[in-house]
Design a protein around this motif. Structure first.
Motif, short mmCIF file in Angstrom:
data_model
loop_
_atom_site.label_atom_id
_atom_site.label_comp_id
_atom_site.label_asym_id
_atom_site.label_seq_id
_atom_site.Cartn_x
_atom_site.Cartn_y
_atom_site.Cartn_z
N ASN A 1 0.73 -1.16 0.19
CA ASN A 1 -0.12 0.01 0.03
C ASN A 1 1.10 1.22 0.12
O ASN A 1 0.39 2.26 -0.43
CB ASN A 1 -0.87 -0.21 1.11
N HIS A 2 2.21 1.13 0.77
CA HIS A 2 2.85 2.41 0.61
C HIS A 2 3.35 2.79 -0.78
O HIS A 2 3.85 3.76 -0.70
CB HIS A 2 4.35 1.87 1.73
N GLN A 3 3.26 2.10 -1.78
CA GLN A 3 3.88 2.30 -2.90
C GLN A 3 3.09 1.97 -4.12
O GLN A 3 3.54 2.09 -5.34
CB GLN A 3 5.14 2.07 -3.28
N TRP B 1 9.43 2.55 4.25
CA TRP B 1 8.39 3.29 4.81
C TRP B 1 7.32 2.62 4.37
O TRP B 1 6.86 2.29 3.25
CB TRP B 1 8.45 4.79 3.95
N LEU B 2 6.36 2.04 5.28
CA LEU B 2 5.48 1.20 5.28
C LEU B 2 4.16 1.85 5.73
O LEU B 2 4.16 2.79 6.65
CB LEU B 2 5.50 -0.25 6.17
N ASP B 3 3.01 1.57 5.02
CA ASP B 3 1.80 2.39 5.45
C ASP B 3 0.65 1.36 5.00
O ASP B 3 0.08 1.19 3.98
CB ASP B 3 1.53 3.66 4.62
N ALA C 1 1.56 3.91 9.89
CA ALA C 1 2.55 4.32 8.95
C ALA C 1 3.82 5.05 9.61
O ALA C 1 3.81 5.48 10.54
CB ALA C 1 1.88 5.41 8.08
N TYR D 1 8.62 4.57 9.28
CA TYR D 1 9.95 4.07 8.71
C TYR D 1 10.39 3.00 9.50
O TYR D 1 10.29 2.79 10.80
CB TYR D 1 10.94 5.22 8.80
N SER E 1 10.07 11.54 1.64
CA SER E 1 9.28 10.31 1.05
C SER E 1 9.80 10.27 -0.75
O SER E 1 9.82 9.52 -1.28
CB SER E 1 7.95 10.35 0.84
#
Length: 352
Positions: free
Chosen positions: A165-167, A192-194, A238, A240, A280
């Motif tokens: 989902n982060h990208q 970086w995760l979300d 969300a 790092y 980001s």
């Protein structure tokens, strides 16, 4: 007058002989006059060693002269291709006038790797010699085909991707984790995760795409993975993260990390951290800060422990332990800590 007639007669004879010679040359090519490869030999094995001097000779190609029916300058092109491909996408290693050619380890490894041979795995390639004459090249003849077995290598660390989902769930552009060495499955890196994410392996040509082997959570969300599982892993907050995954032990872990700079070179000395800010767009940690000459280091989560970068190895990458030293002029600096290249971490200090 007699002398003039004699000279005219001689020129006429010379012209006729020359014309005959040209005609003979045009029709002198024999279908069985192509080169024959002497080395390497069919089935010969080549194991390329990354620890050996890369300028050492890896392979020597040698062959007999092609026969065009008359002495002439001949160009020889050494062609290599994946076995069984009928040279549809052949690579030309070199074009020479001699009947031999050598390649060092580094160059030969690059060539066979570019053909798609996986590292540290034996693969086979076909070799042939193409001969031509004239400019532009004409009358091509092809030698016999020799098949050799080659084990190439890579100095790149094996990697897996972390799409999610982060990208936008796009494997080709996903951040990467790297293992400690070829053959190891202890992947790690900073991402970086979300929300939800998965791990995905590259295909044989190194491309990350759906359809490759992937790993998801086993459904318990206790750090266990399943191969080609439909359940995604999840980072509920969300941020790092330091991400580790072992694709053999089928385990993973995500640890949130807030990175900072600390030390005598900073305004707060060794008493307090000055936090870095995640960029980001560049996938780096950055900050503008006044610095003075002195020691400093980067550490995570405002504590001495697992996340500590304070020395630089011979390759220029950050390692844990020790202190870095700032010896430039005092002033305001743009600080960049780049952890986006797994296991190859760097930093820079640029005077504003």
């Amino acid at each position: 007058m007699k002398n003039i007639l004699k000279i005219t007669y001689l020129f006429t004879i010379a012209f006729i002989l020359g014309s005959c010679s040209d005609d003979d040359q045009k029709f002198s090519l024999s279908e069985n006059s192509a080169s024959v490869i002497n080395t390497p030999t069919n089935g010969q094995e080549f194991i390329l060693n990354p620890l050996e001097d890369q300028n050492n000779t890896a392979i020597t190609f040698s062959w007999d002269h092609s026969n065009y029916g008359t002495p002439t300058s001949i160009d020889y092109s050494i062609e290599i291709a994946n076995s069984g491909s009928d040279f549809n996408e052949a690579t030309t290693l070199a074009t020479v006038n001699e009947t031999h050619f050598t390649m060092n380890i580094a160059d030969f490894n690059n060539v066979v790797s570019s053909l798609g041979l996986p590292p540290f795995t034996e693969g086979s390639v076909d070799i042939r010699i193409k001969s031509t004459v004239g400019n532009p090249s004409q009358l091509p003849q092809y030698s016999n085909i020799v098949t050799i077995l080659v084990t190439p290598f890579t100095t790149d660390l094996p990697k897996i991707a972390v799409p999610g989902n982060h990208q936008g769930w796009d494997p080709p552009s996903a951040p990467l984790l790297a293992s400690s060495a070829f053959g190891e499955t202890d992947y790690e890196g900073y991402v970086w995760l979300d929300g939800e994410f998965k791990f995905i392996a590259p295909n044989q040509t190194g491309i990350f795409e759906w359809g490759n082997t992937d790993w998801g959570d086993d459904g318990t969300f206790t750090g266990a993975l399943l191969v080609d599982d439909e359940t995604n892993c999840n980072a509920s907050t969300a941020g790092y993260y330091f991400v580790v995954a072992d694709t053999d032990a089928l385990t993973y872990e995500t640890t949130p990390v807030s990175w900072a700079i600390i030390g005598d070179a900073t305004p707060s000395g060794w008493d307090n951290d000055t936090d870095l800010i995640y960029n980001s767009q560049n996938k780096t940690l950055e900050l503008d800060l006044d610095l003075v000459p002195g020691p400093f280091k980067f550490r995570g989560n405002n504590e001495w422990g697992q996340f500590d970068l304070g020395t630089v190895d011979s390759d220029g990458f950050l390692q844990s332990g020790g202190d870095l030293t700032f010896d430039g002029e005092a002033g305001n600096y743009h600080i960049i800590l780049d952890l986006s290249n797994p296991r190859k971490y760097t930093y820079s200090l640029t005077l504003n």
